[in-house]
Design an enzyme around this catalytic site. Structure first.
Site, mmCIF file in Angstrom:
data_model
loop_
_atom_site.group_PDB
_atom_site.id
_atom_site.type_symbol
_atom_site.label_atom_id
_atom_site.label_comp_id
_atom_site.label_asym_id
_atom_site.label_seq_id
_atom_site.Cartn_x
_atom_site.Cartn_y
_atom_site.Cartn_z
ATOM 1 N N MET A 131 0.859 -1.176 0.000
ATOM 2 C CA MET A 131 0.000 0.000 0.000
ATOM 3 C C MET A 131 0.895 1.224 0.000
ATOM 4 O O MET A 131 1.608 1.478 0.964
ATOM 5 C CB MET A 131 -0.836 -0.073 1.279
ATOM 6 C CG MET A 131 -1.755 1.055 1.511
ATOM 7 S SD MET A 131 -3.122 0.518 2.597
ATOM 8 C CE MET A 131 -2.473 0.850 4.211
ATOM 9 N N TYR A 140 1.224 3.637 12.572
ATOM 10 C CA TYR A 140 0.946 3.449 11.138
ATOM 11 C C TYR A 140 -0.523 3.125 10.825
ATOM 12 O O TYR A 140 -1.309 2.909 11.735
ATOM 13 C CB TYR A 140 1.925 2.492 10.469
ATOM 14 C CG TYR A 140 2.052 1.050 10.887
ATOM 15 C CD1 TYR A 140 1.161 0.417 11.723
ATOM 16 C CD2 TYR A 140 3.112 0.291 10.370
ATOM 17 C CE1 TYR A 140 1.315 -0.926 12.035
ATOM 18 C CE2 TYR A 140 3.280 -1.042 10.682
ATOM 19 C CZ TYR A 140 2.376 -1.648 11.521
ATOM 20 O OH TYR A 140 2.534 -2.958 11.823
ATOM 21 N N GLU A 141 -0.863 3.164 9.572
ATOM 22 C CA GLU A 141 -2.262 3.081 9.109
ATOM 23 C C GLU A 141 -3.121 4.171 9.755
ATOM 24 O O GLU A 141 -4.284 3.950 10.076
ATOM 25 C CB GLU A 141 -2.888 1.708 9.405
ATOM 26 C CG GLU A 141 -2.093 0.506 8.974
ATOM 27 C CD GLU A 141 -1.675 0.551 7.508
ATOM 28 O OE1 GLU A 141 -2.355 1.213 6.727
ATOM 29 O OE2 GLU A 141 -0.644 -0.068 7.174
ATOM 30 N N GLY A 142 -2.550 5.351 9.919
ATOM 31 C CA GLY A 142 -3.264 6.454 10.587
ATOM 32 C C GLY A 142 -2.943 6.443 12.065
ATOM 33 O O GLY A 142 -3.285 5.492 12.762
#
Lengths: 584, 584
Positions: free
Chosen positions: A164, A434-436
């Protein structure tokens, strides 16, 4: 130290008794064709063996060796490739994948339990497959049939991996500023050029190909679009072709996750294919993000579970001091006799078991949102939206707490690398980022999910929870009362935020983390009452006793944290916003 | 990133205005001979330069290179030896040492500020000198004149270093089980044989000799005695002689503090000299332990300060998103505009500045206990006992919180080693464990210091604090009220513990950590009111404004944590103790 053992009994209890998998699946024809509870338990049993015997042994050596960037190659630590191949061949990468394209079509509420085992066994290893499953989910939801047919079977089989690609040096939490360009080509493809950073699994030596989902901008466009960009081009017949202008600039040296390749990726006129509509890339990416956000929550959960096992084992074996109130005999007791050690272990365990309930509930709502119809589907989609940021942030924050408390149980030995617990602290720390970041999750939760629909979803969820609590027959009424009190307090506080969000624009950002924490601690009280209730009739009376004790502990000691966080929210944002930036 | 800058203005404010160094020192003839406020400020200024220009540059390379064990040698990272020599020659090791033996005789309330700068600059470096100063303190207090004359001048000058050898593999928090033996020799010395682990600075290449203070047992004795054991024997004329059967078995590989040598020490009939009375070794060692415990608290404080500087600088520079309520213009704002980022930075700063007040107060009480007379001396000794475990545990727990929050401000960049903040997380983690885990500190606090004298000292401290608060004229009366409420609540809860400690023997152990935290959060409320009050007339009006804003924030957002922890204590130990060990 014993090897990791998956908490199979607790998992079965949640699936069968607490969240009623059998009746849930029976109402969903697509799922009931694929799975019943016996199949599910057999899958869990097999996953527990793989986690213990194959994946867990990679954990320490992976941390010591780390990933190496040599020439054009990313080399994973010893054993990773062999185990990844076995893992893929077992169908685990495609466990919840679409059966039409070669996935196993298993429900998410089962899949997340398998994910948990993986994260307990070795964080770095599981990230490779987790991102692949996430990429496949996004492609399945948004790409055209040709892309699906070409890419999904190889992703589900684990032959290819997914990644991603969002972040750029100047665009992290705020993606508006990305500069990667996508120029349309005559054949309908796009030429992708730009640089991405922090790309987990951007490259490795585990799979033949890496399929990147890349955010980029079309010429003269401010909007962001999503592109599928393979590391190696794929020929019409599905065979691998030439390389595709996708290279690794460098890998990051990190606090932990040392066996996971975090790459700087360079795109030089690489061929890419549009996924979904132009300028709708963020929407498409969010399909993957939501999936990953839950998975990252599970990372925190799995780490907490592993930490508990290590610390409780140590506490039952390590002899130091004697129990309070006992006359010393010259023989030391195991440190589990000490109240402070028990407090730490009980905290980890009570938070982790409730956390697992949160993860299974979120998984169940994902299944309902996907496979159910009508009102059930619509409500489940609302709950997925509500619960996902909580699962991501609360599970990972408590994951760090758990690993740190477990490390404390080990005393000085916990600081030594050989003991292994400090690795979990280092590895789990990233999950809050991570991932926001968890701050972003909380702002999403309070700003979009709670107040975005003027409390409609939250009110529904709270009222349904209170209704459920009132049906319970085997728990202490005073426990129901204190949890109900907090559930109602959440609504009152959310109303205050909703009423003032326009006049005080900083309010949501400043109070979001505390509101999310208050919600989490309250929700866990709700879960503990249900678990205590549902375990009462368990044939294993020790199991029921443990749940009752843990419920008592939770209500007695941890639920009250909700009050602290709500008090923070209710005090508003004035004292946070008044100091000018230059005074910091 | 800017280099570390010592918070000189805050330090001066605490010394001069809050804790009134001038009038304090004037009442203590031995100190007033040595120091006045101008000298003190000049020392701080010089220390700030050394920390910034000499010590801080060692921090990252020290972490990357680590200590190496090669043959019989422990090799510290590049630059450590040169800087240690300069640091020693500047007299910094003996800053608070006894002037009779070559120390500089400076007060502790000044010395701890210098310590803080060192820990902000490089944890591993400062540990070497800190343990030396601690060993000298113990020798000065308990050893005979011959030992003092032989060892103190070389320790104060930094030519020799000190180490503290307590832990053995099976004796950590519980020292009863140590097996190291001391056999009396004809010449009055002892032959020491045994193994010690986790010995910070057990050996290094910075100094000519290492002076170990070793706990061991005399033949046929259960009691523990203390021995001075030099790595290299010292001749009658003070010159170095032969090596002394003291060798390093190995060094530990740790989560952090990688430039600090943590040694397994082997003693093979090494010559040692009794320090203090036989079987009174723990009492002697506690002189050093108490000193070290405060120093380790300062480690947490110094790390929090460094983390704040890094994170606040980043937050003012990193552009992501726009301020809430502002229409996007296409230009991003620095992330300091976001409420959640401000919340984290304000929390670190409010906790750190109050933490510095705790450290200076504890230092002041140490000075009074040492240099004052009569009732003042006696009361100060009580307060030292009360405050030391709090300073050790609360400052280090909050130190970890601070570094983790600061890391969160950096987002993904905070997880990358190059950024440097993750090193502070790893380095500061040990401070919660060594010199007595924070659980042990809390049990000492609640069991010995608070209830051990049936609340006499706590009552005195609380009443004096309330009296002080009532004298303040420049703070909000409602702020005084809420802090006073918590101070009284501490007494009420302590009374509950004291009344039930005999009938519920597990109560203290199970509730100690929460009681210590409740005390800490309340105490910081008290400090913030004093700091807000005393800053009102500061010629720098911005300085006064900052203190007022931070006080508002603390009272508004953080003080309420005391309630949570007190609620935990008031709920007792039942839910902690009821689960049998085998169910964990």
């Amino acid at each position: 130290m014993n090897p990791y053992q998956a908490p199979l009994k607790d998992m079965q209890f949640l699936l069968e008794d607490v969240f009623e998998a059998t009746s849930t699946w029976q109402q969903l024809p697509e799922l009931s064709e694929m799975v019943d509870i016996d199949t599910a338990l057999a899958i869990l049993d097999e996953a527990s063996k793989i986690s213990r015997d194959l994946i867990h042994p990679l954990n320490r050596t992976g941390d010591e060796q780390g990933v190496v960037h040599e020439g054009d190659n990313i080399i994973t630590p010893d054993g990773f490739k062999e185990v990844y191949t076995q893992f893929s061949e077992g169908g685990w990468v495609g466990l919840c994948g679409d059966a039409e394209f070669g996935g196993m079509g298993m429900p998410k509420m089962l899949g997340i339990l398998v994910d948990e085992m993986g994260y307990s066994a070795c964080n770095s290893f599981v990230l490779y497959s987790s991102l692949t499953a996430g990429a496949a989910l996004c492609i399945n939801a948004h790409a055209n049939e040709e892309l699906k047919n070409t890419y999904l079977p190889n992703l589900y089989s684990g032959q290819w991996a997914g990644a991603m690609d969002m972040t750029e040096p100047h665009a992290g939490s705020d993606l508006r500023g990305i500069r990667t360009k996508a120029v349309p080509q005559d054949d309908g493809s796009y030429a992708i050029t730009g640089n991405k950073i922090f790309i987990t699994g951007g490259d490795q030596d585990l799979t033949e190909n890496v399929i990147h989902l890349v955010l980029a901008k079309l010429p003269d466009s401010k909007g962001i679009s999503l592109f599928l960009v393979p590391k190696i081009k794929v020929n019409k017949d599905g065979s691998l072709g030439e390389s595709n202008g996708v290279t690794v600039g460098s890998i990051e040296h990190k606090m932990g996750l040392k066996a996971s390749a975090t790459c700087v990726m360079n795109y030089d006129s690489a061929i890419g294919y549009l996924v979904g509509e132009p300028e709708r890339g963020l929407v498409c990416m969010f399909t993957m993000m939501n999936y990953e956000r839950l998975a990252i929550g599970i990372q925190g959960l799995g780490n907490a579970q592993a930490a508990y096992q290590m610390a409780s084992e140590y506490a039952k074996e390590r002899l130091q001091g004697v129990a309070a109130g006992v006359k010393p005999t010259g023989v030391s007791d195991p440190i589990i006799v000490h109240g402070d050690v028990r407090r730490m272990l009980l905290t980890i365990r009570a938070m982790t078991e409730a956390g697992r309930a949160l993860s299974v509930l979120t998984g169940k709502q994902l299944d309902l949102a996907k496979y159910a119809e009508g009102d059930v589907k619509a409500k489940a989609a609302q709950y997925v939206g509500l619960l996902t940021p909580v699962a991501k942030a609360f599970l990972t924050d408590r994951g760090l707490d758990a690993t740190i408390m477990a490390q404390q149980v080990f005393g000085g030995h916990g600081y030594i690398r050989e003991t292994g617990i400090e690795q979990f602290v280092r590895d789990t720390r990233i999950a809050q980022i991570y991932e926001g970041t968890n701050g972003i999750q909380a702002i999403d939760f309070l700003g979009r999910k709670v107040t975005g629909d003027n409390l409609e979803t939250l009110t529904l969820f709270v009222n349904e929870s209170i209704h459920t609590l009132n049906q319970l027959t085997h728990v202490k009424p005073e426990h129901v009362e204190v949890v109900t009190l907090r559930l109602n307090a959440l609504l009152t506080t959310a109303t205050y935020i909703n009423d003032n969000k326009l006049s005080q624009p900083a309010l949501i950002n400043a109070c979001a983390v505390d509101f999310l924490d208050a919600f989490g601690y309250t929700l866990y009280g709700y879960f503990w009452l249900i678990m205590a209730d549902k375990s009462t009739d368990n044939v294993d009376t020790d199991f029921a006793t443990q749940k009752r004790y843990l419920c008592d502990f939770y209500i007695d000691k941890l639920l009250v944290k909700a009050d602290y966080h709500l008090a923070q929210v209710n005090n508003g944002d004035a004292s946070i916003m008044q100091m000018p930036a230059e005074m910091f």
